[in-house]
Motif scaffolding. Structure first.
Motif, PDB file in Angstrom:
ATOM      1  N   ASN A 168       0.694  -1.183  -0.082  1.00 43.92           N
ATOM      2  CA  ASN A 168       0.154  -0.053   0.106  1.00 43.92           C
ATOM      3  C   ASN A 168       0.889   1.308  -0.061  1.00 43.92           C
ATOM      4  OD1 ASN A 168      -2.807   1.220   0.483  1.00 43.92           O
ATOM      5  ND2 ASN A 168      -1.612   2.183   2.014  1.00 43.92           N
ATOM      6  N   ASP A 169       1.808   1.411   1.001  1.00 43.95           N
ATOM      7  CA  ASP A 169       2.715   2.625   1.088  1.00 43.95           C
ATOM      8  C   ASP A 169       3.404   2.860  -0.214  1.00 43.95           C
ATOM      9  OD1 ASP A 169       1.350   2.849   3.587  1.00 43.95           O
ATOM     10  OD2 ASP A 169       3.309   2.308   4.758  1.00 43.95           O
ATOM     11  N   LEU A 170       4.133   1.761  -0.831  1.00 49.16           N
ATOM     12  CA  LEU A 170       4.925   1.957  -1.929  1.00 49.16           C
ATOM     13  C   LEU A 170       3.874   2.401  -3.054  1.00 49.16           C
ATOM     14  CD1 LEU A 170       7.463   1.516  -3.653  1.00 49.16           C
ATOM     15  CD2 LEU A 170       6.732  -0.848  -3.814  1.00 49.16           C
ATOM     16  N   MET A 171       2.806   1.802  -3.207  1.00 48.31           N
ATOM     17  CA  MET A 171       2.000   2.104  -4.503  1.00 48.31           C
ATOM     18  C   MET A 171       1.325   3.318  -4.306  1.00 48.31           C
ATOM     19  SD  MET A 171       2.301  -0.350  -6.781  1.00 48.31           S
ATOM     20  CE  MET A 171       0.908  -0.514  -7.772  1.00 48.31           C
ATOM     21  N   ILE A 172       1.191   3.838  -3.124  1.00 51.64           N
ATOM     22  CA  ILE A 172       0.654   5.376  -2.816  1.00 51.64           C
ATOM     23  C   ILE A 172       1.807   6.274  -3.415  1.00 51.64           C
ATOM     24  CG2 ILE A 172      -0.070   6.992  -1.305  1.00 51.64           C
ATOM     25  CD1 ILE A 172      -2.421   5.143  -2.194  1.00 51.64           C
ATOM     26  N   GLU A 173       2.890   6.034  -2.810  1.00 50.43           N
ATOM     27  CA  GLU A 173       4.054   6.924  -2.991  1.00 50.43           C
ATOM     28  C   GLU A 173       4.330   6.810  -4.434  1.00 50.43           C
ATOM     29  OE1 GLU A 173       8.855   7.627  -1.980  1.00 50.43           O
ATOM     30  OE2 GLU A 173       7.530   5.888  -0.839  1.00 50.43           O
ATOM     31  N   THR A 174       4.138   5.857  -5.444  1.00 58.71           N
ATOM     32  CA  THR A 174       4.523   5.869  -6.738  1.00 58.71           C
ATOM     33  C   THR A 174       3.318   6.529  -7.496  1.00 58.71           C
ATOM     34  OG1 THR A 174       5.285   3.566  -6.392  1.00 58.71           O
ATOM     35  CG2 THR A 174       4.607   4.238  -8.862  1.00 58.71           C
ATOM     36  N   VAL A 175       2.034   6.329  -7.002  1.00 61.76           N
ATOM     37  CA  VAL A 175       1.123   7.260  -7.565  1.00 61.76           C
ATOM     38  C   VAL A 175       1.208   8.529  -7.441  1.00 61.76           C
ATOM     39  CG1 VAL A 175      -1.587   7.597  -7.354  1.00 61.76           C
ATOM     40  CG2 VAL A 175      -0.595   5.399  -7.389  1.00 61.76           C
ATOM     41  N   ASP A 176       1.591   9.078  -6.349  1.00 60.15           N
ATOM     42  CA  ASP A 176       1.896  10.674  -6.104  1.00 60.15           C
ATOM     43  C   ASP A 176       2.902  10.959  -6.791  1.00 60.15           C
ATOM     44  OD1 ASP A 176      -0.255  10.386  -3.994  1.00 60.15           O
ATOM     45  OD2 ASP A 176       1.122  10.337  -2.221  1.00 60.15           O
ATOM     46  N   ALA A 177       3.920  10.080  -6.870  1.00 64.49           N
ATOM     47  CA  ALA A 177       5.061  10.684  -7.935  1.00 64.49           C
ATOM     48  C   ALA A 177       4.818  11.155  -9.330  1.00 64.49           C
ATOM     49  CB  ALA A 177       6.409   9.593  -7.664  1.00 64.49           C
ATOM     50  N   LEU A 178       4.012   9.874  -9.881  1.00 65.74           N
ATOM     51  CA  LEU A 178       3.487  10.089 -11.136  1.00 65.74           C
ATOM     52  C   LEU A 178       2.505  11.165 -11.215  1.00 65.74           C
ATOM     53  CD1 LEU A 178       2.497   6.198 -11.844  1.00 65.74           C
ATOM     54  CD2 LEU A 178       4.238   7.621 -12.947  1.00 65.74           C
ATOM     55  N   GLU A 179       1.638  11.320 -10.339  1.00 71.12           N
ATOM     56  CA  GLU A 179       0.742  12.716 -10.641  1.00 71.12           C
ATOM     57  C   GLU A 179       1.649  14.131 -10.287  1.00 71.12           C
ATOM     58  OE1 GLU A 179      -2.281  11.686  -7.463  1.00 71.12           O
ATOM     59  OE2 GLU A 179      -3.633  10.731  -9.021  1.00 71.12           O
ATOM     60  N   ALA A 180       2.396  13.832  -9.727  1.00 69.26           N
ATOM     61  CA  ALA A 180       3.294  15.297  -9.351  1.00 69.26           C
ATOM     62  C   ALA A 180       4.088  15.708 -10.756  1.00 69.26           C
ATOM     63  CB  ALA A 180       4.319  14.902  -8.329  1.00 69.26           C
ATOM     64  N   GLN A 181       4.078  14.456 -11.772  1.00 66.21           N
ATOM     65  CA  GLN A 181       4.805  14.914 -12.832  1.00 66.21           C
ATOM     66  C   GLN A 181       3.805  14.988 -14.074  1.00 66.21           C
ATOM     67  OE1 GLN A 181       8.407  12.233 -13.400  1.00 66.21           O
ATOM     68  NE2 GLN A 181       7.202  11.202 -11.839  1.00 66.21           N
ATOM     69  N   GLY A 182       2.167  15.220 -13.685  1.00 66.59           N
ATOM     70  CA  GLY A 182       1.479  15.462 -14.496  1.00 66.59           C
ATOM     71  C   GLY A 182       1.046  14.195 -15.376  1.00 66.59           C
ATOM     72  N   ILE A 183       1.223  13.060 -14.553  1.00 62.48           N
ATOM     73  CA  ILE A 183       0.764  11.696 -15.293  1.00 62.48           C
ATOM     74  C   ILE A 183      -0.575  11.308 -14.454  1.00 62.48           C
ATOM     75  CG2 ILE A 183       1.523   9.149 -15.794  1.00 62.48           C
ATOM     76  CD1 ILE A 183       4.078  10.104 -16.117  1.00 62.48           C
ATOM     77  N   GLU A 184      -1.613  11.118 -14.959  1.00 66.63           N
ATOM     78  CA  GLU A 184      -2.980  10.745 -14.450  1.00 66.63           C
ATOM     79  C   GLU A 184      -2.887   9.233 -14.302  1.00 66.63           C
ATOM     80  OE1 GLU A 184      -7.758  11.420 -15.019  1.00 66.63           O
ATOM     81  OE2 GLU A 184      -6.322  12.638 -16.130  1.00 66.63           O
TER      82      GLU A 184
END
Length: 452
Positions: A168-184
């Motif tokens: 969970n924590d890893l995937m949330i961090e990954t999703v956050d990092a993608l969204e921070a770069q403008g990737i939906e």
């Protein structure tokens, strides 16, 4: 963003090093970093790169190819619109680059420029391609030189709450990092394999889709590494586990992006006549295409019957064993969600070359008004000879060398690549096929596990 906006954004974010990134013909993301003090003029003039760099294979061997000697330089010229601060790497950012000669034109072996050319070719037909790569990967730890899947001892069930809890924590961090770069991000799941994950991201124009694939791989690997894990995008990192694809979803639109050219509500399955021609073109060239879309030595281990990866040129409506799956659309979003999934695709590919070649093949089908044959309504492995004939179903190459043979025999695809790029690609990939064929399976896995 323009150059001044990028420079300001870098300073405001406290960035010290900016990675000028490109993808070589072996699918490896390579980069040279520039200090922020040099950023403004390097964004304009680019960073120097020897011509020989594109002749380096997956094993870091420089292959002798005419035109790729360590004599003469090109430039990595960034696209400012691709600038992103890297959430997992403090003080770092990246830009994606074209490889240009001193005349500021494609020097002949730039994958990103190749995709741009195919996008322009599509535009000449009044077509805009929207696409996205749907990636699977394995999480692992390295223990005494062995790659151990990051999972519970008895393996978390696919699509399970247990599997989501574990990461969970890893995937949330990954999703956050993608969204921070403008990737939906659209979806995230734990997959069939031990430690295998998948994240789906939203479609975009073809160039952005390939750029996003580069950013996606970097992000997943970088976030995992910060947590002491390795993220492997190898097609088949564990011979006894299911493979990992980077399925390509694409749709065809008018140049305004308002009307789907793939969807026809009155046609069988909703597939337009133009869409059938496009599918036929991709299927026609598919034995050669796999040398670009599933190109590594490890890739052929995944392309087996009954593996949901496809071992034939079959197409069909919601057929998970077909190379080209026409996806059923969603309720009240039929036109907007109608797309084709190309399953013979994995993350060992250079995304600019693979997507560009698919577009080229599809356009060839449109220009020649090719017919794809009947859609496969069952697993192609169990179709009768007559059904295979009606569906124009052919087997795909079963090895890297066989796929390269098909590519070299496909004058059309080689012609789209051009002389320099095609010779570089075939020469480098041939060297890999020969090197891995002479070694053990363990050597193959170790040298694919963390390359892409």
């Amino acid at each position: 963003m323009n150059i001044s906006e990028v420079v300001n954004a870098a300073h405001e974010a406290g960035v010290k090093l900016i990675r000028f990134e490109y993808c070589d013909v072996s699918g490896v993301a390579r980069t040279k970093a520039v200090h922020v003090a040099q950023l403004e003029h390097k964004l304009l003039e680019g960073v120097s790169l020897t011509r020989a760099q594109m002749s380096i294979n997956l094993l870091e061997q420089m292959i002798p190819i005419d035109g790729f000697e360590p004599i003469g330089e090109i430039r990595l010229v960034p696209d400012p619109s691709t600038f992103t601060v890297l959430p997992w790497a403090p003080g770092s950012a990246s830009v994606l680059c074209d490889q240009l000669g001193h005349d500021r034109l494609n020097w002949g072996a730039c994958g990103r420029s190749y995709l741009k050319d195919m996008i322009q070719r599509a535009a000449g037909h009044g077509i805009q391609v929207q696409a996205t790569f749907e990636n699977e990967w394995y999480l692992a730890t390295e223990v005494d030189g062995e790659y151990i899947p990051f999972d519970l001892h008895d393996h978390t069930p696919v699509y399970s709450a247990i599997g989501h809890d574990l990461n969970n924590d890893l995937m949330i961090e990954t999703v956050d990092a993608l969204e921070a770069q403008g990737i939906e991000v659209e979806a995230a799941i734990n997959e069939y394999g031990a430690g295998q994950q998948e994240i789906s991201i939203r479609h975009s124009g073809a160039l952005t889709a390939a750029d996003n694939q580069m950013k996606f791989r970097d992000t997943v690997r970088g976030v995992a590494l910060r947590r002491g894990l390795l993220a492997s995008f190898a097609p088949k990192p564990y011979p006894d586990q299911i493979g990992s694809g980077a399925h390509l979803h694409f749709s065809l639109w008018d140049l305004a992006g308002k009307k789907s050219l793939l969807y026809d509500r009155d046609a069988e399955g909703g597939l337009s006549k133009l869409g059938r021609h496009f599918i036929a073109g991709v299927a026609e060239h598919l034995p050669a295409l796999v040398a670009l879309t599933t190109p590594s030595y490890n890739s052929s281990r995944r392309l087996k019957p009954n593996a949901w990866a496809s071992a034939t040129t079959a197409w069909g409506f919601d057929n998970k064993e077909a190379a080209l799956r026409v996806c059923s659309p969603f309720f009240q979003r039929e036109e907007q969600s109608y797309n084709i999934e190309f399953k013979t695709s994995d993350a060992s590919a250079n995304p600019y070359l693979s997507l560009g070649a698919i577009i080229a093949a599809g356009l060839d089908g449109i220009e020649r008004e090719l017919d794809p044959g009947d859609p496969s309504e069952h697993d192609p492995a169990y179709l009768s000879a007559e059904d295979l004939r009606r569906g124009k179903v052919r087997p795909l190459p079963t090895s890297m060398s066989a796929a390269l043979d098909e590519l070299e025999a496909d004058d059309f695809l080689l012609g789209t690549l051009g002389d320099l790029l095609s010779r570089c690609y075939v020469g480098v990939r041939r060297s890999e096929a020969e090197a891995f064929a002479a070694e053990s399976q363990d050597f193959e896995i170790r040298n694919h596990f963390y390359r892409f």
